[in-house]
Design an enzyme around this catalytic site. Structure first.
Site: not given
Length: 817
Positions: A394, A690
């Protein structure tokens, strides 16, 4: 050569310059667009003026772009900054670089050239990898003046020329393709610019003027307030394998942000492909599956990008180094090279913002030292001009990520200017009603983008609260009153928005249970979209806008309102301090009425909710012991495993230790398996993941470089080593003017040391524990006052200098039994 940051007016320096754009002759497909050369020339030295000789005149260039540019003078690259002009909220803030280029000039004709690509401006970006976020045309603006900007020697205009470059594909996410056969170095030198007729024959054509009103706004042009991204270091391969014919997989041993430099490119026409990833599949090949983005509208995965290509011109000195893209990777898969790839032919280049290191930690447990290193590497990989969530999938400045990690970052690095730059962009992109977008800088700017999920997510509690909590964290660490004042309008804009959202709606489930609202409900924020605790173990993410996250959102409204009141006190705004302190009291009362019973037990139970309740002071002091005990019960009932997600993980261990459960904190810190920090390292992590289960026997998922869970790094400094700032310092306490030194040994650790370079100077702590005897050394700068709290319960007030203490590692009262 580094950028010149003197304060000549940017507008004055660029007054004669016009925005110019290349004539696009290559692909216009997003992700496949080439980079373009733009070139102008001027004569040096300038003509003698009436006032006397100009032999000592200096030549200064100011430059910026919509896209990413590299600047060259007579074929020599200017400076060592990367990814210029950097990533900002381009519609309102566009950075301009300034360099003194006098030493690169020659007598007679001089060529200034820019290599321009899409960059963040119109390249792919974000979790849906959309292009053209800020515009559909790249553009360049530059001028060469004297040092005082009173005389212009060259400025961008329609007399400049352009042509497609040897970068036939350049995208920050997708990657870069370089065809060295298409590069003629003479193009960038005076010998290669002998008149427009010759250059036009070589493919050069006049530039065009970009369309749109954005180019007319010169007030948005600013000098940088933070250092630019740079090449920070290099890493050599630690292992090379050949899992399939014609393929070499290179393991650099460390997950980083950056690119690789590849030499020995082979005979002319040799095409080499490089795929960058964080993990290998079962066949030993680089896998990109874990970092593929996702299209929310179609519910389909998107390509991962991170693929570079180079075509050799057969010149032995050519080296491929793709400076118009970046990648998050540990492994590189090299395809298409004839023969064997030698280790000396490939190097990983670490690229990020050059932040001064300010924190050091070490203890007797090497696993925690490795954890500290992994946290540091994870942050460095995500400090590429803005604080990103991940450097591969991202690459966005997610507000929630920086909100939960900034305190840890400020212990390890000087992030004052880095954060100040980002907060200026946050203020620029804040919506008129005060809500904060999920990512900053935000391609949509200060309003809706038209993307349903992005617009719905704007204003999520814990994410938007970065507008308040990040400036306050910086105030605690650096004590910059001016920076706090600059952030204050954004801070109260967010709190006003959240308070209005709370007062303006009731969650349908609450309305169903209680048709007539009670008085306290106007201070419950239980409507709108919120990510909530997000990515708790064993709890799949569920971005459902109808979910009631009131227990989380209302807690953040209380915390931010209280912080805002304290900030107003620092800024001597008595009216604002009183207003927001009253709001905080009302929100606190509402939260307690709705979510806390008389025994300190929450009506909605989870580890994250309990951690937040204790960390934010939502629980009355008299009930805190019962609340903390219940948190421990939940941990024990969960098999002594943590159960926190995105927002509460960094607060978990300090809350436990501060409420008498340091043993539980150390149990969690030193536990292995999933979920745990050391479990990540045991599975091969070199950066934070994550997901708690980012790598399993079934493969990898999600980013393997996501620093949010690394917020546990604060505990290593504040509790294990014992360097603690007040949570909400007054002006006389901020920036380490006053602090506590309060180590809490545990977990079988027998020694620890830490140092933090502060605005007051270097503070260092070192302790050892041997046969129950605790020995502590503290070194403080002059002017710093510390309350030293020893394990036996004694306290000492000390000031600047070196101090040594000895105590038993247990309270004095226990020694008397």
């Amino acid at each position: 050569m580094t950028a010149d940051t003197s304060h000549t007016s940017v507008q004055d320096a660029l007054r004669d310059a016009a925005w110019i754009s290349p004539v696009e002759t290559g692909s216009t497909e997003a992700g496949n667009r080439p980079a373009y050369w733009l070139r102008g020339s001027f004569t040096w030295p300038p003509e003698t003026r009436d006032t006397g000789s100009s032999a000592n005149e200096r030549a200064v260039v100011h430059a910026t772009a919509h896209g990413i540019y590299e600047l060259f003078v007579n074929g020599t690259r200017v400076g060592n900054d990367e990814l210029t002009p950097g990533f900002t909220s381009y519609r309102k803030r566009l950075q301009v670089q300034r360099w003194d280029i006098t030493d690169l000039l020659v007598r007679g004709e001089n060529v200034v050239a820019a290599l321009l690509s899409d960059g963040w401006f119109r390249g792919r970006h974000g979790f849906e990898r959309r292009a053209d976020g800020f515009g559909t045309e790249t553009a360049f603006l530059a001028s060469v003046t004297n040092a005082t900007a009173t005389q212009t020697f060259l400025a961008t205009s329609q007399s400049w020329l352009c042509r497609e470059s040897h970068l036939t594909r350049a995208d920050l996410m997708d990657g870069q393709t370089t065809d060295f056969r298409r590069l003629d170095p003479a193009w960038l030198t005076p010998s290669g610019s002998a008149g427009q007729t010759r250059t036009t024959a070589d493919g050069w054509v006049p530039v065009v003027r970009p369309a749109g009103p954005l180019h007319e706004d010169r007030t948005r042009l600013v000098l940088p307030v933070s250092p630019p991204a740079r090449r920070i270091g290099e890493i050599r391969p630690v292992r090379m394998t050949a899992p399939a014919p014609g393929i070499t997989v290179v393991d650099f041993g460390q997950n980083i942000n950056g690119w690789v430099r590849l030499g020995n490119l082979g005979p002319e026409g040799t095409r080499t492909v490089l795929r960058h990833g964080e993990v290998l599949d079962t066949a030993g090949l680089v896998s990109l599956e874990n970092i593929r983005a996702f299209n929310f509208a179609t519910k389909t995965p998107l390509p991962a990008g991170q693929v570079d290509e180079v075509v050799s011109a057969g010149r032995p000195d050519d080296a491929f180094e793709p400076r118009h893209t970046t990648h998050g990777f540990r492994y590189v898969q090299v395809e298409g090279r004839p023969g064997t790839l030698a280790a000396e032919d490939i190097t990983a280049v670490v690229v990020h913002t050059p932040l001064d290191r300010t924190g050091w930690f070490e203890c007797s447990d090497p696993r925690l030292n490795a954890l500290h290193d992994a946290i540091s590497w994870s942050f460095r990989g995500n400090a590429c001009d803005v604080p990103t969530d991940c450097p591969q999938r991202e690459r966005s400045g997610f507000t929630g990520d920086w909100q939960v990690f900034v305190d840890t970052a400020a212990l390890m690095f000087d992030v004052a200017a880095f954060s100040d730059k980002w907060l200026r962009d946050l203020a620029a992109d804040q919506w008129p009603d005060g809500r904060v977008p999920t990512v900053v800088p935000n391609p949509a700017g200060d309003g809706p983008s038209g993307n349903a999920f992005e617009d719905m997510a704007a204003g999520s509690a814990g994410w938007g609260d970065a507008a308040v909590l990040v400036p306050w964290s910086l105030w605690r660490a650096y004590g910059d009153r001016q920076a706090l004042a600059r952030a204050f309008p954004s801070m109260h804009g967010w709190v006003d928005y959240a308070a209005a959202a709370a007062a303006g709606g009731r969650h349908p489930e609450r309305s169903g249970r209680r048709p007539a609202p009670l008085a306290h409900e106007r201070f419950l924020w239980d409507t709108g979209f919120h990510f909530g605790e997000w990515l708790e173990p064993d709890s799949p993410p569920n971005p459902d806008p109808s979910r009631d996250h009131g227990i989380v959102a209302t807690a953040y409204l209380f915390r931010s309102a209280g912080v805002l009141a304290r900030a107003a006190e620092v800024l001597e705004d008595a009216a604002a301090a009183a207003k927001y302190a009253a709001l905080a009291r009302q929100v606190l009362a509402a939260w307690r009425t709705e979510y806390l019973d008389g025994n300190g037990i929450l009506r909605e139970e989870s580890q994250g909710h309990y951690v937040r309740a204790l960390a934010f002071g939502l629980v009355p002091d008299e009930l805190a012991p019962q609340t903390a005990a219940r948190l421990v019960e939940l941990i024990r009932a969960n098999g002594n495993r943590l159960g926190t997600g995105f927002l509460a993980t960094g607060l978990l261990l300090p809350v436990l230790a501060d409420h008498g459960y340091a043993d539980v904190a150390y149990d969690l810190l030193l536990s292995a398996g999933t979920p745990s920090w050391l479990g990540m390292l045991e599975a091969g992590a070199t950066t934070m993941w994550e997901w708690w289960d980012g790598v399993t026997d079934q493969g990898a998922r999600g980013s393997l470089n996501h620093y949010s869970k690394g917020a546990v790094g604060s505990f290593l400094y504040t509790h294990l080593a014992g360097i603690r700032l007040p949570a909400d310092p007054a002006e006389a306490e901020a920036a380490y003017r006053r602090l506590a030194i309060a180590p809490q040994p545990g977990g079988g650790i027998t020694s620890a040391s830490a140092a933090v370079v502060t605005p007051r100077g270097r503070i260092s702590v070192a302790w050892t524990l041997e046969h129950g005897r605790f020995t502590l050394g503290v070194d403080l700068p002059n002017g710093v006052e510390a309350t030293v709290k020893l394990p036996d319960g004694r306290t000492r007030l000390v000031t600047g200098g070196s101090h040594r203490f000895s105590a038993w590692n247990q309270p004095v009262s226990s020694l008397l039994i």
